[in-house]
Design a protein around this motif. Sequence first.
Motif: not given
Length: 133
Positions: A6-10, A13-16, A26-30, A32-43
């Motif tokens: 998904y493309q962040d509307p705000y 350069i950020k995608t999810w 499982y949610l990851k934040q990117f 500029n194409g590079k992963q930021f953080g480890r990711g998050l297991r969520t509901t």
Amino acid sequence: MARTIYQDPYNSIKTWEVTELNGGYYLKQFINGKQFGRGLRTTKKHLKEIGIFEMSCIKVIDNWKEESRNTEKRKLELNRFYFTNKIITRMMLEVRRALKEEKASNKRLELKEKHAELVEVSKKIFVMKRKYY
């Protein structure tokens, strides 16, 4: 496993990346194409609360098809490595047996050189197998 990006509307350069798991996401934040953080297991509820599903979907990746092709190819290549290694090992054993039986010095030198070559090839195969698999 289906991954949706998904493309962040705000922030342009950020995608999810949302990966569906059995019983969760499982949610990851990117950035500029590079992963930021480890990711998050969520509901699914948490993803709705933070507004992920309202964002524009860029891409859907289905890993099952890609993984099945890759695993079949990898199995074939690993079998080729094991088969080649098995043949080289047998050849090394034959050379060692011939060395024990051989008395002539010229023939022994040839056998020792052949054994050294086989050892080098065996090392190369081992390194290639470890490097790629």
